[in-house]
Write a protein that holds these residues in place. Sequence first.
Motif, PDB file in Angstrom:
ATOM      1  N   ASN A   1       1.016  -1.029  -0.016  1.00 15.24           N
ATOM      2  CA  ASN A   1       0.235   0.171   0.029  1.00 15.24           C
ATOM      3  C   ASN A   1       0.661   1.388   0.123  1.00 15.24           C
ATOM      4  O   ASN A   1       1.751   0.608  -0.184  1.00 15.24           O
ATOM      5  N   LEU A   2       0.123   2.323  -0.320  1.00 16.27           N
ATOM      6  CA  LEU A   2       1.193   3.686  -0.014  1.00 16.27           C
ATOM      7  C   LEU A   2       1.034   3.752   1.160  1.00 16.27           C
ATOM      8  O   LEU A   2       0.300   3.436   1.644  1.00 16.27           O
ATOM      9  N   PRO A   3       2.756   4.948   1.802  1.00 19.13           N
ATOM     10  CA  PRO A   3       2.929   4.361   2.921  1.00 19.13           C
ATOM     11  C   PRO A   3       2.347   6.059   3.181  1.00 19.13           C
ATOM     12  O   PRO A   3       1.367   6.780   2.095  1.00 19.13           O
ATOM     13  N   PRO A   4       2.187   6.722   4.665  1.00 24.28           N
ATOM     14  CA  PRO A   4       1.234   7.648   4.514  1.00 24.28           C
ATOM     15  C   PRO A   4       2.383   8.711   4.780  1.00 24.28           C
ATOM     16  O   PRO A   4       1.165   9.479   4.011  1.00 24.28           O
ATOM     17  N   ASP A  25      -3.956  10.694   0.889  1.00 19.45           N
ATOM     18  CA  ASP A  25      -4.725  11.110   0.521  1.00 19.45           C
ATOM     19  C   ASP A  25      -4.777  12.550   0.978  1.00 19.45           C
ATOM     20  O   ASP A  25      -4.897  13.519  -0.165  1.00 19.45           O
ATOM     21  N   GLN A  26      -4.943  13.067   2.048  1.00 20.58           N
ATOM     22  CA  GLN A  26      -4.555  14.163   2.549  1.00 20.58           C
ATOM     23  C   GLN A  26      -3.162  15.312   2.646  1.00 20.58           C
ATOM     24  O   GLN A  26      -3.730  16.419   2.298  1.00 20.58           O
ATOM     25  N   ILE A  44      -1.332  14.895  -0.087  1.00 22.84           N
ATOM     26  CA  ILE A  44      -1.562  15.052  -1.435  1.00 22.84           C
ATOM     27  C   ILE A  44      -2.545  15.827  -1.753  1.00 22.84           C
ATOM     28  O   ILE A  44      -2.625  16.718  -1.834  1.00 22.84           O
ATOM     29  N   ASN A  45      -3.976  15.705  -0.502  1.00 25.49           N
ATOM     30  CA  ASN A  45      -4.314  17.089  -1.001  1.00 25.49           C
ATOM     31  C   ASN A  45      -4.063  18.287  -0.228  1.00 25.49           C
ATOM     32  O   ASN A  45      -4.031  19.233  -1.504  1.00 25.49           O
ATOM     33  N   ALA A  46      -3.169  18.364   0.137  1.00 21.26           N
ATOM     34  CA  ALA A  46      -2.914  19.598   1.209  1.00 21.26           C
ATOM     35  C   ALA A  46      -1.491  20.080   0.143  1.00 21.26           C
ATOM     36  O   ALA A  46      -0.750  21.286  -0.565  1.00 21.26           O
ATOM     37  N   LEU A  47      -0.564  19.111  -0.755  1.00 24.35           N
ATOM     38  CA  LEU A  47       0.341  19.654  -1.361  1.00 24.35           C
ATOM     39  C   LEU A  47      -0.172  19.828  -2.690  1.00 24.35           C
ATOM     40  O   LEU A  47      -0.366  21.359  -3.314  1.00 24.35           O
ATOM     41  N   LYS A  48      -1.758  19.209  -2.840  1.00 26.74           N
ATOM     42  CA  LYS A  48      -2.412  20.501  -4.237  1.00 26.74           C
ATOM     43  C   LYS A  48      -2.866  21.322  -4.164  1.00 26.74           C
ATOM     44  O   LYS A  48      -3.189  22.154  -4.717  1.00 26.74           O
ATOM     45  N   ALA A  49      -3.314  21.658  -2.718  1.00 26.56           N
ATOM     46  CA  ALA A  49      -4.241  22.699  -2.619  1.00 26.56           C
ATOM     47  C   ALA A  49      -2.680  24.028  -2.299  1.00 26.56           C
ATOM     48  O   ALA A  49      -2.462  24.896  -2.981  1.00 26.56           O
ATOM     49  N   ASP A  50      -1.621  23.792  -1.657  1.00 29.74           N
ATOM     50  CA  ASP A  50      -0.509  24.654  -1.904  1.00 29.74           C
ATOM     51  C   ASP A  50       1.099  23.987  -1.162  1.00 29.74           C
ATOM     52  O   ASP A  50       1.243  23.659  -0.030  1.00 29.74           O
ATOM     53  N   PRO A  51       1.961  23.152  -2.495  1.00 31.06           N
ATOM     54  CA  PRO A  51       3.177  22.423  -1.729  1.00 31.06           C
ATOM     55  C   PRO A  51       3.863  23.288  -1.165  1.00 31.06           C
ATOM     56  O   PRO A  51       4.370  22.392  -0.595  1.00 31.06           O
ATOM     57  N   ARG A  52       3.790  24.556  -1.221  1.00 34.44           N
ATOM     58  CA  ARG A  52       4.569  25.551  -0.084  1.00 34.44           C
ATOM     59  C   ARG A  52       4.456  25.169   1.869  1.00 34.44           C
ATOM     60  O   ARG A  52       4.834  25.293   2.511  1.00 34.44           O
ATOM     61  N   ALA A  53       3.311  24.717   1.727  1.00 34.43           N
ATOM     62  CA  ALA A  53       2.596  24.709   2.913  1.00 34.43           C
ATOM     63  C   ALA A  53       2.884  23.276   3.830  1.00 34.43           C
ATOM     64  O   ALA A  53       2.310  23.518   5.050  1.00 34.43           O
ATOM     65  N   VAL A  54       3.032  22.551   3.231  1.00 36.48           N
ATOM     66  CA  VAL A  54       3.426  21.436   3.830  1.00 36.48           C
ATOM     67  C   VAL A  54       4.941  21.094   3.974  1.00 36.48           C
ATOM     68  O   VAL A  54       5.905  21.056   3.156  1.00 36.48           O
ATOM     69  N   ALA A  55       5.590  20.595   5.498  1.00 33.27           N
ATOM     70  CA  ALA A  55       7.011  20.635   5.329  1.00 33.27           C
ATOM     71  C   ALA A  55       7.596  19.052   5.653  1.00 33.27           C
ATOM     72  O   ALA A  55       6.604  17.904   5.458  1.00 33.27           O
ATOM     73  N   LEU A  56       7.403  19.268   4.238  1.00 31.91           N
ATOM     74  CA  LEU A  56       8.082  17.799   3.338  1.00 31.91           C
ATOM     75  C   LEU A  56       8.611  16.736   4.794  1.00 31.91           C
ATOM     76  O   LEU A  56       8.766  15.627   4.437  1.00 31.91           O
ATOM     77  N   ARG A  57       9.553  17.017   5.535  1.00 31.10           N
ATOM     78  CA  ARG A  57      10.207  16.275   5.936  1.00 31.10           C
ATOM     79  C   ARG A  57       9.691  15.681   7.344  1.00 31.10           C
ATOM     80  O   ARG A  57      10.244  14.213   7.745  1.00 31.10           O
ATOM     81  N   ASP A  58       8.601  16.845   7.947  1.00 34.26           N
ATOM     82  CA  ASP A  58       7.436  15.565   8.744  1.00 34.26           C
ATOM     83  C   ASP A  58       7.259  14.768   8.482  1.00 34.26           C
ATOM     84  O   ASP A  58       6.589  13.482   9.055  1.00 34.26           O
ATOM     85  N   GLN A  59       6.930  14.245   6.544  1.00 36.21           N
ATOM     86  CA  GLN A  59       6.181  13.718   6.168  1.00 36.21           C
ATOM     87  C   GLN A  59       7.231  11.986   6.258  1.00 36.21           C
ATOM     88  O   GLN A  59       7.116  11.340   7.058  1.00 36.21           O
ATOM     89  N   VAL A  79       1.623  15.745  -8.933  1.00 42.42           N
ATOM     90  CA  VAL A  79       1.329  16.231  -7.594  1.00 42.42           C
ATOM     91  C   VAL A  79       3.234  16.233  -7.478  1.00 42.42           C
ATOM     92  O   VAL A  79       3.208  17.457  -7.017  1.00 42.42           O
ATOM     93  N   LEU A  80       3.684  14.781  -7.883  1.00 43.78           N
ATOM     94  CA  LEU A  80       4.954  15.079  -7.322  1.00 43.78           C
ATOM     95  C   LEU A  80       5.878  16.093  -8.070  1.00 43.78           C
ATOM     96  O   LEU A  80       6.378  17.168  -7.658  1.00 43.78           O
ATOM     97  N   ARG A  81       5.328  16.424  -9.350  1.00 46.41           N
ATOM     98  CA  ARG A  81       6.224  17.124 -10.650  1.00 46.41           C
ATOM     99  C   ARG A  81       6.207  18.523  -9.879  1.00 46.41           C
ATOM    100  O   ARG A  81       7.095  18.963  -9.701  1.00 46.41           O
ATOM    101  N   ARG A  82       4.301  18.699  -9.425  1.00 49.21           N
ATOM    102  CA  ARG A  82       4.459  20.243  -9.491  1.00 49.21           C
ATOM    103  C   ARG A  82       4.921  20.957  -7.784  1.00 49.21           C
ATOM    104  O   ARG A  82       5.394  21.651  -7.674  1.00 49.21           O
ATOM    105  N   THR A  83       4.795  20.154  -7.274  1.00 50.95           N
ATOM    106  CA  THR A  83       5.506  20.334  -6.317  1.00 50.95           C
ATOM    107  C   THR A  83       7.218  20.598  -5.852  1.00 50.95           C
ATOM    108  O   THR A  83       6.948  21.622  -5.116  1.00 50.95           O
TER     109      THR A  83
END
Length: 178
Positions: free
Chosen positions: A68-71, A75-76, A78-93, A116-120
């Motif tokens: 399965n896809l990792p946490p 979806d949460q 990916i949806n946050a990245l769609k809304a604003d890639p700058r707003a997500v601290a990727l290192r926390d993920q 989504v990953l490319r755009r981010t």
Amino acid sequence: MSYYDVDAILTDAEKVPCQFELDVPYLGHLDNSSGLKPGTALSLPLWLAEMLALASAGDDSKAPLTLNLPPCLSDQVINALKADPRAVALRDQSAHFYGIGVRMLDLFDERELGAVLRRTFVVRAGDVGLHARKADEGVGGQGEEFLRGLEEWERRLFRRGHEGVKHCKEWAESVKKM
């Protein structure tokens, strides 16, 4: 990536959720039981989960587990990245967010996830380049918070951008002296 690439090794060590599809009697030590039954959910390192998900005993048999896809790619997130890639601290993920994303794209046919990953990466790379250019002016305050949220690919991009700006300034100074 190189066989000795530390980031690739650490990406392979990330845990991903799996579900066993077959009865596996002698692997109970993985979840402190006598054996793994069909439907048992477990998190395994990516390298092991990938091998087991792609393995099958013959043409008709199914793989021992479903991957399965990792946490960090939920979806949460990916949806946050769609809304604003700058707003997500990727290192926390995940410290190796893009590395895991690329590996998952090799295993799953997820066109939307790839987009989504490319755009981010493209959106965040602009910010990384801007901060790398201004790093000589001091990184205090918001700059430190920005750097703390970068995952390893972005940190490598930041270092290379900062070194490039530094070398350009050194070159410009050497030209002025001539």
